[in-house]
Enzyme design. Structure first.
Site, PDB file in Angstrom:
ATOM      1  N   HIS A 138       0.811  -1.222   0.000  1.00 17.79           N
ATOM      2  CA  HIS A 138       0.000   0.000   0.000  1.00 17.79           C
ATOM      3  C   HIS A 138       0.843   1.270   0.000  1.00 17.79           C
ATOM      4  CE1 HIS A 138       0.440  -0.087   4.512  1.00 17.79           C
ATOM      5  NE2 HIS A 138       0.434   1.216   4.351  1.00 17.79           N
ATOM      6  N   ASP A 168       0.165  -7.517   1.492  1.00 21.59           N
ATOM      7  CA  ASP A 168       0.664  -6.148   1.651  1.00 21.59           C
ATOM      8  C   ASP A 168       2.192  -6.102   1.682  1.00 21.59           C
ATOM      9  OD1 ASP A 168       0.290  -3.427   1.742  1.00 21.59           O
ATOM     10  OD2 ASP A 168       0.124  -3.333   3.920  1.00 21.59           O
ATOM     11  N   SER A 242       4.605   2.602   7.998  1.00 19.80           N
ATOM     12  CA  SER A 242       4.311   1.463   7.133  1.00 19.80           C
ATOM     13  C   SER A 242       5.534   1.070   6.319  1.00 19.80           C
ATOM     14  CB  SER A 242       3.160   1.800   6.185  1.00 19.80           C
ATOM     15  OG  SER A 242       1.965   1.974   6.898  1.00 19.80           O
TER      16      SER A 242
END
Length: 490
Positions: A138, A168, A242
């Site tokens: 993402h 992911d 992230s």
């Protein structure tokens, strides 16, 4: 009795440690200045003059009982150069109906017809020699340009190697020398209570370190996050973290930070519920991306439904029994070869408890093709252990191969994050060729087929099975956006 009271206060201060002593220090000094104490009954050693705060700090020992004071600094000095900042740019066309008018474009040529969306995340160099950087899907999804900023300040353009939306995980490569890498550790050794450290770039603040413990392992059942086997930690993970590193105290990479849970949304900040992708899962994905450029997953080849009280009673099962009730076994599948039958209830797979069909589907999605797994099955009141080998299934099909009335449509497995968010399965219409039969039948890209004339559709094998004998009249139940309707295929 004031000297006795003073002595008692000093004793209590020592018992409560440095914090209490610091708090009482000023108060006792003020009392001494305002009310000098009378001579004590028994002679006491004169109290030393209080040291300035700087002197107290400088006097802290480097070791206690021969052991150095604990610090993460030596480990982080080795680890932090491998954690990078990932910057992405995406060109997005501005949707303006006036741009269709040539006169408008000629009169207002300065009006921008596209904008640049920028985002910032983190990444970890896992192979210094090859320049491999691991991050989240993402973080780089839809990006037209990806660049990486190293800990030493160098900024480099990155090459996209591959990604897997459903876990992911993404892999990019940078052409650079003198890189510091952080090899993947064994996340399977993690236990609840182990200390871990999260490193990343929250809110664009480079090289930020937070620490905590492992709160849970094997965390799943969270909607909208794809296949799930997360490490849960209370180390702060905020927007920008992230793709960053989760390391143990030995400096080994045990996870890739991916999300934080907050009822107010991720931008509201951290509340101690952070999630990281286990390094063992990331290793498997990276290996497939490097060798084949894509991730292949195995499947048992069954359809299943959840147990409810009525079904449990009809099968003679205990009240409250959980599991995945097998409703169909596909010919030639790993489940068929293992002896799984319709009516069996799968309650365990590998070392995981299976509470419902979604838990079983999640387990399947995390296994590689060819993996042999033990299954715990309830059949006729007995618990059996069967061994099944997961076999590959196509991730996309030409609709014409399923039914001629679907010719021109490309059908694909529903992305796992979308499946989790919906709480049910389906088949995604990935593309429709203009002028094709599927297009004339009003199918559109993005439609989700949830049922046919023959029954519900959980995935591609279910759709193929339901249309194995082509029905005279084919009606599809389709979800389009937030609207559900029926399409007659002709």
């Amino acid at each position: 009795m004031r000297p006795a009271a003073t002595l008692l206060a000093l004793t209590c201060a020592a018992a409560f440690g440095g914090f209490a002593a610091t708090a009482l220090d000023g108060l006792l000094d003020n009392r001494a200045e305002a009310n000098p104490a009378p001579a004590p009954v028994a002679p006491l050693a004169p109290a030393p003059a209080p040291l300035p705060r700087e002197a107290v700090a400088a006097a802290l020992p480097e070791a206690i009982d021969g052991q150095a004071l604990p610090s993460l600094a030596p480990m982080l000095k080795q680890v932090m150069p491998a954690v990078v900042s990932v910057h992405t740019k995406q060109r997005v066309k501005v949707r303006n109906p006036f741009f269709d008018d040539p006169m408008f474009r000629r009169l207002f040529p300065q009006v921008p017809q596209e904008r640049i969306n920028e985002s910032l995340g983190s990444g970890v160099i896992i192979d210094a020699a090859r320049g491999y950087v691991l991050t989240n899907h993402h973080v780089i999804e839809g990006a037209d340009d990806v660049s990486v900023t190293l800990a030493d300040g160098r900024t480099l353009k990155a090459e996209f190697l591959g990604s897997d939306r459903d876990t992911d995980v993404a892999l990019i490569r940078i052409p650079a020398e003198n890189l510091a890498g952080l090899p993947l550790g064994d996340s399977g050794r993690l236990q609840v209570g182990d200390y871990v450290v999260a490193i990343g770039n929250p809110f664009g603040l480079n090289q930020t370190v937070t620490s905590g413990i492992v709160s849970a392992v094997g965390r799943s059942g969270i909607r909208g996050l794809g296949y799930q086997n997360f490490i849960q930690t209370d180390a702060s993970i905020n927007p920008g973290n992230s793709g960053g590193a989760l390391v143990n105290l030995r400096g080994e990479l045990v996870g890739i930070n991916t999300a934080s849970l907050n009822p107010q949304g991720s931008m509201a900040g951290n509340i101690g519920l952070g999630l990281a992708i286990p390094s063992n899962l990331a290793r498997d994905v990276v290996q497939q991306l490097v060798t084949t450029g894509e991730v292949r997953r195995g499947t048992l080849g069954i359809d299943a439904q959840a147990l409810d009280a009525r079904l449990a009673r009809s099968l003679g099962l205990a009240e409250g029994q959980q599991g995945a009730l097998v409703t169909q076994v596909y010919a030639g599948s790993g489940a068929a070869a293992a002896g799984i039958r319709p009516g069996d209830v799968i309650i365990g797979a590998g070392d995981q408890r299976i509470a419902d069909p979604f838990a079983l589907h999640n387990f399947e999605g995390l296994q590689p093709v060819g993996e042999r797994v033990p299954l715990q099955v309830l059949r006729d009141g007995k618990t059996l252990t069967l061994s099944a080998t997961l076999r590959e299934q196509p991730r996309a099909l030409d609709g014409g191969a399923v039914d001629p009335r679907l010719a021109g449509a490309r059908l694909a497995e529903l992305p796992e994050a979308q499946r989790q968010a919906r709480g049910r399965g389906g088949v995604l219409v990935e593309d429709v060729q203009p002028g094709s039969r599927a297009a004339r039948n009003q199918l559109r890209p993005g439609d989700v087929i949830v049922a046919t004339t023959a029954g519900p559709v959980a995935d591609l094998p279910a759709l193929r099975s339901s249309l194995a004998q082509a029905p005279q009249q084919l009606v599809l139940l389709v979800t389009r956006g937030n609207v559900q309707g029926r399409l007659l295929m002709q």
